[in-house]
Scaffold this active site. Structure first.
Site, short mmCIF file in Angstrom:
data_model
loop_
_atom_site.label_atom_id
_atom_site.label_comp_id
_atom_site.label_asym_id
_atom_site.label_seq_id
_atom_site.Cartn_x
_atom_site.Cartn_y
_atom_site.Cartn_z
N GLY A 15 0.78 -1.24 0.00
CA GLY A 15 0.00 0.00 0.00
C GLY A 15 0.81 1.28 0.00
N ASP B 210 -4.56 1.50 10.98
CA ASP B 210 -5.98 1.23 11.22
C ASP B 210 -6.11 0.70 12.66
OD1 ASP B 210 -8.65 0.60 10.88
OD2 ASP B 210 -8.38 -0.72 9.19
N ARG C 216 -5.33 0.45 -6.74
CA ARG C 216 -4.11 1.05 -6.17
C ARG C 216 -3.63 2.21 -7.03
NH1 ARG C 216 -2.19 -2.36 -2.01
NH2 ARG C 216 -2.55 -4.58 -2.31
C1 PRP Z 1 -2.77 -2.34 5.30
C2 PRP Z 1 -1.85 -1.15 5.56
C3 PRP Z 1 -1.20 -1.47 6.86
C4 PRP Z 1 -2.25 -2.29 7.58
C5 PRP Z 1 -2.94 -1.42 8.57
O1 PRP Z 1 -2.04 -3.32 4.67
O2 PRP Z 1 -0.91 -1.00 4.54
O3 PRP Z 1 -0.02 -2.23 6.70
O4 PRP Z 1 -3.19 -2.74 6.59
O5 PRP Z 1 -3.93 -2.13 9.25
P1 PRP Z 1 -3.89 -2.37 10.81
O6 PRP Z 1 -3.50 -1.09 11.46
O7 PRP Z 1 -5.32 -2.75 11.13
O8 PRP Z 1 -2.93 -3.48 11.09
P2 PRP Z 1 -2.74 -4.58 3.94
O9 PRP Z 1 -2.71 -5.76 4.87
O10 PRP Z 1 -4.07 -4.17 3.40
O11 PRP Z 1 -1.71 -4.91 2.77
P3 PRP Z 1 -1.32 -4.06 1.47
O12 PRP Z 1 -0.61 -2.81 1.94
O13 PRP Z 1 -0.43 -4.99 0.72
O14 PRP Z 1 -2.60 -3.73 0.73
#
Ligand code: PRP
Length: 186
Positions: free
Chosen positions: A46, A105, A167
């Site tokens: 991300g 998050d 994305r």
């Molecule tokens: C998303 C984002 C963070 C995480 C945040 O990654 O990039 O790493 O979620 O969430 P949290 O605070 O609830 O742990 P994701 O797992 O969607 O992977 P990506 O970046 O590859 O889409």
């Protein structure tokens, strides 16, 4: 139909993102120097777009590294259990580190990364995130550079995906509920 028709509204525009990244870069430019170049660690996937725009605004010497983390479990919420899909190529021992995230998050991913990095004895660790959703926090994590605090909406674009798509959208948007409701009913 165009993927843009799946977007209900724009939450953060391209211009707002660019202006805010310039401010975050100024904050970092005041903190880091060429004497002790930090390593920016982009958390894939991300954060790739944020990293690309941020690094071009930094005036101090720095290195880039990449890490990919996956949360176990499915759906749109983090389970709190994470694993490393791609680890750092470089050692961070004795180095200043800036973790670059797209969104914090629940905080579980960042908490895991911070604990994992602490065991590698860096000189310092700071966190930059483009988006912060404090209302969703389940675990307290330090965040030093925040782009935007956002409400609990289903955001995508500028690196953030829904089901690995969107994305490439150049701004932060909110998906129409029927897009993810339809897919949940599949
Ligand atoms: C998303 C984002 C963070 C995480 C945040 O990654 O990039 O790493 O979620 O969430 P949290 O605070 O609830 O742990 P994701 O797992 O969607 O992977 P990506 O970046 O590859 O889409």
């Amino acid at each position: 139909m165009s993927m843009f028709s799946d977007i209900e509204h724009v939450l953060v525009t391209e211009e707002e993102i660019s202006d805010r990244i310039a401010v975050l870069a100024e904050q970092m430019n005041a903190l880091y120097s060429d004497d002790d170049p930090p390593i920016l660690v982009c958390i894939l996937k991300g954060a790739f777009m944020f990293l690309a725009d941020l690094t071009r605004k930094l005036t101090f010497r720095h290195e880039l590294d990449f890490m990919e983390i996956s949360s176990y479990g499915t759906g749109t919420t983090s389970s709190g259990v994470v694993r490393i899909l791609l680890d750092l190529a470089s050692s961070i021992e004795g180095r200043h580190v800036v973790i670059v995230e797209d969104i914090v998050d629940t905080g579980h991913t960042l908490d895991y990364i911070l604990r994992n990095f602490a065991a590698r004895n860096p000189a310092s660790v700071r966190v930059a995130t483009l988006l912060n959703k404090p209302s969703r926090r389940e675990i307290d994590v330090p965040v030093h550079f925040v782009g935007f605090e956002i409400p609990n909406e289903f955001v995508m674009g500028y690196g953030l995906d829904y089901s690995e798509q969107y994305r490439n959208v150049p701004y932060i948007g909110v998906l129409k509920p029927e897009v993810y409701q339809e897919s949940a009913e599949d």
